[in-house]
Design a protein around this motif. Structure first.
Motif, PDB file in Angstrom:
ATOM      1  N   LEU A   2       0.825  -1.198   0.000  1.00  0.00           N
ATOM      2  CA  LEU A   2       0.000   0.000   0.000  1.00  0.00           C
ATOM      3  C   LEU A   2       0.860   1.248   0.000  1.00  0.00           C
ATOM      4  O   LEU A   2       1.835   1.348   0.755  1.00  0.00           O
ATOM      5  CB  LEU A   2      -0.898   0.002   1.228  1.00  0.00           C
ATOM      6  CG  LEU A   2      -1.784   1.229   1.423  1.00  0.00           C
ATOM      7  CD1 LEU A   2      -2.816   1.320   0.305  1.00  0.00           C
ATOM      8  CD2 LEU A   2      -2.453   1.192   2.786  1.00  0.00           C
ATOM      9  N   SER A  25      -3.171   3.526  -2.892  1.00  0.00           N
ATOM     10  CA  SER A  25      -3.031   2.583  -4.012  1.00  0.00           C
ATOM     11  C   SER A  25      -3.720   1.259  -3.712  1.00  0.00           C
ATOM     12  O   SER A  25      -3.154   0.194  -3.968  1.00  0.00           O
ATOM     13  CB  SER A  25      -1.549   2.346  -4.310  1.00  0.00           C
ATOM     14  OG  SER A  25      -0.929   1.740  -3.179  1.00  0.00           O
ATOM     15  N   ALA A  26      -4.896   1.352  -3.145  1.00  0.00           N
ATOM     16  CA  ALA A  26      -5.656   0.157  -2.782  1.00  0.00           C
ATOM     17  C   ALA A  26      -6.914   0.080  -3.645  1.00  0.00           C
ATOM     18  O   ALA A  26      -7.323   1.084  -4.215  1.00  0.00           O
ATOM     19  CB  ALA A  26      -6.045   0.205  -1.309  1.00  0.00           C
ATOM     20  N   SER A  27      -7.501  -1.085  -3.687  1.00  0.00           N
ATOM     21  CA  SER A  27      -8.791  -1.188  -4.370  1.00  0.00           C
ATOM     22  C   SER A  27      -9.827  -0.447  -3.537  1.00  0.00           C
ATOM     23  O   SER A  27      -9.656  -0.251  -2.331  1.00  0.00           O
ATOM     24  CB  SER A  27      -9.193  -2.652  -4.517  1.00  0.00           C
ATOM     25  OG  SER A  27      -9.486  -3.204  -3.247  1.00  0.00           O
ATOM     26  N   VAL A  30     -11.043  -2.471  -0.532  1.00  0.00           N
ATOM     27  CA  VAL A  30     -10.101  -2.545   0.590  1.00  0.00           C
ATOM     28  C   VAL A  30      -9.977  -1.191   1.269  1.00  0.00           C
ATOM     29  O   VAL A  30      -9.966  -1.091   2.500  1.00  0.00           O
ATOM     30  CB  VAL A  30      -8.730  -3.037   0.101  1.00  0.00           C
ATOM     31  CG1 VAL A  30      -7.692  -2.918   1.209  1.00  0.00           C
ATOM     32  CG2 VAL A  30      -8.835  -4.484  -0.368  1.00  0.00           C
ATOM     33  N   PHE A  31      -9.874  -0.118   0.466  1.00  0.00           N
ATOM     34  CA  PHE A  31      -9.742   1.219   1.032  1.00  0.00           C
ATOM     35  C   PHE A  31     -10.890   1.534   1.971  1.00  0.00           C
ATOM     36  O   PHE A  31     -10.699   2.166   3.011  1.00  0.00           O
ATOM     37  CB  PHE A  31      -9.692   2.242  -0.109  1.00  0.00           C
ATOM     38  CG  PHE A  31      -9.574   3.663   0.352  1.00  0.00           C
ATOM     39  CD1 PHE A  31     -10.686   4.484   0.417  1.00  0.00           C
ATOM     40  CD2 PHE A  31      -8.354   4.184   0.738  1.00  0.00           C
ATOM     41  CE1 PHE A  31     -10.590   5.792   0.851  1.00  0.00           C
ATOM     42  CE2 PHE A  31      -8.237   5.494   1.165  1.00  0.00           C
ATOM     43  CZ  PHE A  31      -9.362   6.299   1.228  1.00  0.00           C
ATOM     44  N   TYR A  34     -10.437   0.825   5.742  1.00  0.00           N
ATOM     45  CA  TYR A  34      -9.384   1.467   6.528  1.00  0.00           C
ATOM     46  C   TYR A  34      -9.908   2.593   7.408  1.00  0.00           C
ATOM     47  O   TYR A  34     -10.717   3.413   6.976  1.00  0.00           O
ATOM     48  CB  TYR A  34      -8.334   2.078   5.603  1.00  0.00           C
ATOM     49  CG  TYR A  34      -7.519   1.110   4.796  1.00  0.00           C
ATOM     50  CD1 TYR A  34      -6.962   1.507   3.585  1.00  0.00           C
ATOM     51  CD2 TYR A  34      -7.266  -0.183   5.227  1.00  0.00           C
ATOM     52  CE1 TYR A  34      -6.190   0.643   2.825  1.00  0.00           C
ATOM     53  CE2 TYR A  34      -6.504  -1.058   4.470  1.00  0.00           C
ATOM     54  CZ  TYR A  34      -5.967  -0.636   3.276  1.00  0.00           C
ATOM     55  OH  TYR A  34      -5.205  -1.495   2.527  1.00  0.00           O
ATOM     56  N   ASN A  78     -10.676   6.295  -3.565  1.00  0.00           N
ATOM     57  CA  ASN A  78      -9.581   5.871  -2.680  1.00  0.00           C
ATOM     58  C   ASN A  78      -8.868   7.070  -2.065  1.00  0.00           C
ATOM     59  O   ASN A  78      -7.632   7.086  -1.955  1.00  0.00           O
ATOM     60  CB  ASN A  78      -8.546   5.040  -3.459  1.00  0.00           C
ATOM     61  CG  ASN A  78      -9.116   3.762  -4.003  1.00  0.00           C
ATOM     62  OD1 ASN A  78     -10.261   3.426  -3.726  1.00  0.00           O
ATOM     63  ND2 ASN A  78      -8.324   3.041  -4.762  1.00  0.00           N
ATOM     64  N   HIS A 101      -4.255  -0.189  10.214  1.00  0.00           N
ATOM     65  CA  HIS A 101      -4.653  -1.493   9.687  1.00  0.00           C
ATOM     66  C   HIS A 101      -5.240  -2.394  10.766  1.00  0.00           C
ATOM     67  O   HIS A 101      -5.493  -3.572  10.516  1.00  0.00           O
ATOM     68  CB  HIS A 101      -3.438  -2.187   9.063  1.00  0.00           C
ATOM     69  CG  HIS A 101      -2.941  -1.524   7.814  1.00  0.00           C
ATOM     70  ND1 HIS A 101      -3.484  -1.755   6.580  1.00  0.00           N
ATOM     71  CD2 HIS A 101      -1.942  -0.621   7.623  1.00  0.00           C
ATOM     72  CE1 HIS A 101      -2.831  -1.043   5.669  1.00  0.00           C
ATOM     73  NE2 HIS A 101      -1.900  -0.340   6.272  1.00  0.00           N
TER      74      HIS A 101
END
Length: 127
Positions: A2, A25-27, A30-31, A34, A78, A101
């Motif tokens: 990431l 730089s996450a999908s 996934v973002f 967070y 994102n 995380h």
């Protein structure tokens, strides 16, 4: 791995505004999981928590920026933002974006909870 990229810093006079952005730089899926935060570090001082936003968009602010700063997120892009209004010279510093995380539902303000950091963007407020 990431990566976070901050932008939007600059030099402004007191009383003016800036909006910082932090792209990950996450999908998008996934973002969205967070918890994110903004920290800042002034010369000779420790890094301090400024604002955080949870995965369900709950927010937390440093007392001195409440009612002046607003953190938001756009999961489709994102990106998290920090809208900073009525800036003062005490807001000067390098602003860092960070990811917690840990997966907790609550926001944490200690820097050790955040394990991915951006390179920072300089904010300078002149009087």
């Amino acid at each position: 791995q990431l990566q976070l990229e901050e932008s939007g810093g600059g030099v402004v006079q007191a009383g003016h505004s800036l909006r910082l952005s932090c792209s990950a730089s996450a999908s998008a899926r996934v973002f969205a999981t967070y918890n994110m935060a903004w920290f800042r570090q002034a010369p000779g001082k420790e890094r301090e928590f400024v604002a955080g936003i949870s995965r369900v968009s709950l927010t937390l602010y440093l007392d001195s920026v409440k009612n002046r700063f607003a953190m938001s997120r756009d999961n489709a892009k994102n990106t998290v933002y920090l809208q900073m209004n009525d800036l003062t010279p005490q807001d000067t510093g390098i602003y860092y974006c960070a990811v917690d995380h840990g997966g907790l539902p609550t926001l944490r303000s200690g820097p050790l909870a955040y394990t991915t950091w951006g390179q920072g963007t300089q904010v300078t407020v002149s009087s």
